[in-house]
Design an enzyme around this catalytic site. Structure first.
Site, short mmCIF file in Angstrom:
data_model
loop_
_atom_site.label_atom_id
_atom_site.label_comp_id
_atom_site.label_asym_id
_atom_site.label_seq_id
_atom_site.Cartn_x
_atom_site.Cartn_y
_atom_site.Cartn_z
CE LYS A 45 -2.21 3.60 1.60
NZ LYS A 45 -1.73 4.80 2.34
N GLY A 58 -4.06 11.40 -1.49
CA GLY A 58 -4.62 12.53 -0.75
C GLY A 58 -4.15 13.89 -1.24
CG ASP A 110 -3.49 3.06 5.51
OD1 ASP A 110 -2.64 2.80 4.64
OD2 ASP A 110 -3.39 4.04 6.27
CE LYS A 121 0.51 5.10 7.09
NZ LYS A 121 -0.11 4.96 5.76
#
Length: 260
Positions: free
Chosen positions: A11, A47, A164, A219
């Site tokens: 990720k 983001g 996440d 996370k």
């Protein structure tokens, strides 16, 4: 579920998209893994690009407990930034590294079930694993899926999912080993030192003390959830650190190990 952890689920955070060298280094690492027969699945956020696009359209970014609030009027812009621009930037970097990739979203291939997470967050979704056939087919070809965190409900409504949490659901689905890569080398203590290993109780204590907060809290909690579900450690590490990527390619432990 696979018992040999044959799929490595990476990720990556949105900050990677603003660092060409970081992207190139990570894709070179992924290419080396794929060449050695290691299946790799990449899940991404974006983001920073979302913030830029919202600002360009005169819209504000609002977060609640580290999660982006997604009003309906922002959804088309967020979907475009994540499933469109961010996904294709990463796919371009993969192509440059010689990787055959498939750009996709959580909405593809009946992969997950999605629902509204919390009405206060607007169109923010929560996903659970559904059908791994599409992903497993892509992986079996030696290709690398690059998946954005845009999902879809049964009524066709798009949802924005925390990346996440998206990676957690996909790691569960393919029985993979999850590594959460960001621009920090792992979880840091109050003095900025790397913590090599954490369990649930230690995480709860650090959250209470305010050492783990906001995005890192999301996370770490996602990592703990999948560690407990799969009965194995999840790694929180950095794409900035070349030595961590080399170790990762060798299958060594890097960053902070989140223990089940």
């Amino acid at each position: 579920m696979s018992t040999n952890n044959s799929v490595l689920v990476l990720k990556v955070g949105g900050a990677l998209l603003q660092c060409e060298m970081g992207m190139a280094r990570l894709m070179d690492t992924a290419a080396a893994m794929l060449a050695n027969g290691q299946q790799v699945l990449m899940v991404h956020g974006g983001g920073c690009l979302v913030d830029e696009q919202l600002a360009a359209n005169g819209m504000e970014t609002v977060k609640l407990e580290g999660l982006r609030v997604t009003p309906p009027e922002q959804m088309p812009i967020i979907a475009g930034a994540l499933a469109g621009t961010s996904n294709k930037i990463l796919q371009g970097a993969a192509t440059k590294a010689g990787i055959v990739s498939v750009g996709m979203s959580l909405a593809d291939g009946n992969t997950v079930s999605a629902k509204i997470k919390d009405e206060r967050l607007g169109l923010v979704g929560e996903v659970t694993p559904k059908d791994g056939a599409y992903l497993k087919f892509i992986l079996a070809q030696g290709w690398m899926p690059i998946c954005s965190s845009i999902a879809m409900m049964d009524d066709g409504q798009m949802l924005n999912v925390n990346a996440d949490q998206a990676a957690t659901a996909l790691a569960k689905l393919v029985g993979g080993k999850l590594v959460l890569l960001s621009d920090v080398s792992g979880v840091l203590d109050g003095k900025g030192q790397l913590i090599h290993s954490l369990n649930g109780k230690q995480i709860a204590d650090l959250v209470k003390q305010g050492v783990i907060e906001k995005g890192m809290k999301v996370k770490v909690e996602a990592a703990l959830e999948v560690a407990q579900w799969m009965g194995q450690a999840v790694q929180v590490a950095s794409w900035r650190d070349a030595s961590q990527l080399i170790a990762l390619a060798k299958g060594e432990a890097v960053g902070t190990q989140i223990q089940p």
